[in-house]
Design an enzyme around this catalytic site. Structure first.
Site, short mmCIF file in Angstrom:
data_model
loop_
_atom_site.label_atom_id
_atom_site.label_comp_id
_atom_site.label_asym_id
_atom_site.label_seq_id
_atom_site.Cartn_x
_atom_site.Cartn_y
_atom_site.Cartn_z
N SER A 82 0.84 -1.13 -0.03
CA SER A 82 -0.04 0.05 -0.18
C SER A 82 0.97 1.24 0.21
CB SER A 82 -0.94 -0.01 1.20
OG SER A 82 -0.13 0.24 2.42
N SER B 204 0.90 3.74 2.05
CA SER B 204 0.90 4.54 3.45
C SER B 204 2.25 5.05 4.02
CB SER B 204 0.45 3.62 4.45
OG SER B 204 1.49 2.51 4.88
N LYS C 50 5.53 0.76 9.35
CA LYS C 50 5.37 2.08 9.62
C LYS C 50 6.40 2.48 10.32
CE LYS C 50 0.87 1.70 8.72
NZ LYS C 50 0.33 2.35 7.51
N SER D 250 -2.82 6.90 5.94
CA SER D 250 -2.14 5.81 6.78
C SER D 250 -3.07 5.26 8.07
CB SER D 250 -0.77 6.20 7.23
OG SER D 250 -0.17 5.20 8.23
#
Length: 258
Positions: free
Chosen positions: A37, A39, A99, A206
Site C-alpha cells: 500500500s 501508507s 510504519k 495511513s
C-alpha cells in the site's frame, strides 16, 4: 547414461541444499517483505521489495528462529530508536504492518493541524516541494493514489505536498500531505511502558497508531510484536507482476531507507 544420471542427482542435491540454506538464512536473520500500500510514500512505494532485519531488536515470539525464544520477552538485539522504519505484527488481527516509529515508551504524542507534537513540542517540518506520481492503478491491488490537487483524471499528475520532518535527536525523513483529514487533529496519546507509537509517512493515507484498534487501527504496539527493522530496498516494480520487466524501477535498487 550413468554420468548423466549422476549429474541430474548432483543438480537436484545442489538446489535442495541451496533452498535449505536460504530457508535457514531467512528464518534466522531476514524476512522478505513486499510493500502492498501507499501508507509509507514516498519513503516506500507500492511494489518495493525489502528484507527486514530480524536481529535488529532481538528475537521475539514473532521473529524467533524455530519458535525457541521466550514467549514473553526478547533475546539479543538493541532498543528500537525513534525514526526507525519497522515491520511489526498488528496487536489485534495479526497482520504484518510497516510504519515509522514515532513515539517511545513514556512519550506524549499528538497531531495538531497536521503537525506532529512530541512531549508538548512541535516537531520541525520544512516544505520541499511536491511529490508527483501518475494517476493510475498501482501494484497487484490496483490502488489509486490520493492527490492534493485532486480530483485528477486517469493519466494525470497526482500531486502531494512534501515536507522534511526532523525528529528529536536529529533524524530526518520526508512526509506527504494531501489535505485536512480526520487524523490531522488528535488527542494526546501517552505511550505505555513496553509499547510504541507508529505513523505512516503518507500522513493522510495511513491507518496507524492514531487510529484506535476498535476502529481497525494499530493503536499502541507492544515490544514483543516487533519483527524487525527495514534498512534497504532490494528491488522495486511498479507493475502488477514482478515479471513485467518494463515496470522495474532501477533507481530504487539497493536504496537505503531513511
Amino acid at each position: 547414461m550413468s554420468d548423466a544420471k549422476d549429474g541430474i542427482v548432483e543438480t537436484i542435491k545442489t538446489v535442495v541444499y541451496a533452498l535449505l540454506i536460504a530457508g535457514v538464512f531467512r528464518t534466522l536473520f531476514f524476512q522478505p517483505f513486499w510493500i502492498p500500500s501507499g501508507s509509507m510514500k514516498d519513503t516506500l512505494l507500492i511494489g518495493d521489495f525489502l528484507f527486514v532485519n530480524k536481529m535488529a531488536y532481538g528475537y521475539s515470539q514473532y521473529s524467533c528462529p524455530f519458535g525457541m525464544c521466550p514467549i514473553d520477552g526478547r533475546i539479543l538485539g538493541s532498543e528500537p530508536e525513534r525514526g526507525d522504519v519497522v515491520v511489526f505484527r498488528h496487536p489485534v488481527n495479526g497482520q504484518d504492518f510497516i510504519k515509522r516509529l514515532i513515539g517511545l515508551p513514556g512519550d506524549r504524542v499528538q497531531v495538531k493541524n497536521g503537525i506532529l507534537h512530541l512531549n508538548g513540542e512541535a516537531v520541525p517540518t520544512e516544505p520541499v516541494g511536491m511529490f508527483v506520481e501518475p494517476m493510475e492503478p498501482q501494484g497487484p491491488q490496483q490502488l489509486l493514489p490520493r492527490c492534493f490537487n485532486g480530483p485528477v483524471g486517469a493519466g494525470g499528475s497526482c500531486e502531494k505536498e512534501k515536507f522534511v520532518e526532523t525528529l528529536p535527536g536529529g533524524r530526518t525523513h520526508s512526509i506527504l500531505n494531501v489535505g485536512n483529514g480526520p487524523t490531522d487533529n488528535t488527542p494526546v496519546y501517552s505511550v505505555p511502558e513496553g509499547h510504541y507509537f507508529f505513523m505512516g509517512d503518507n500522513r493522510d493515507n495511513s491507518t496507524d497508531s492514531r487510529v484506535n484498534q476498535l476502529a481497525r487501527g494499530v493503536g499502541f504496539v507492544p515490544y514483543e510484536n516487533l519483527i524487525g527493522r527495514a534498512d534497504r530496498i532490494m528491488f522495486s516494480s511498479a507493475g502488477r507482476s514482478l515479471f513485467y520487466v518494463w515496470t522495474w524501477r532501477p533507481d530504487r535498487l539497493f536504496k537505503r531507507i531513511d
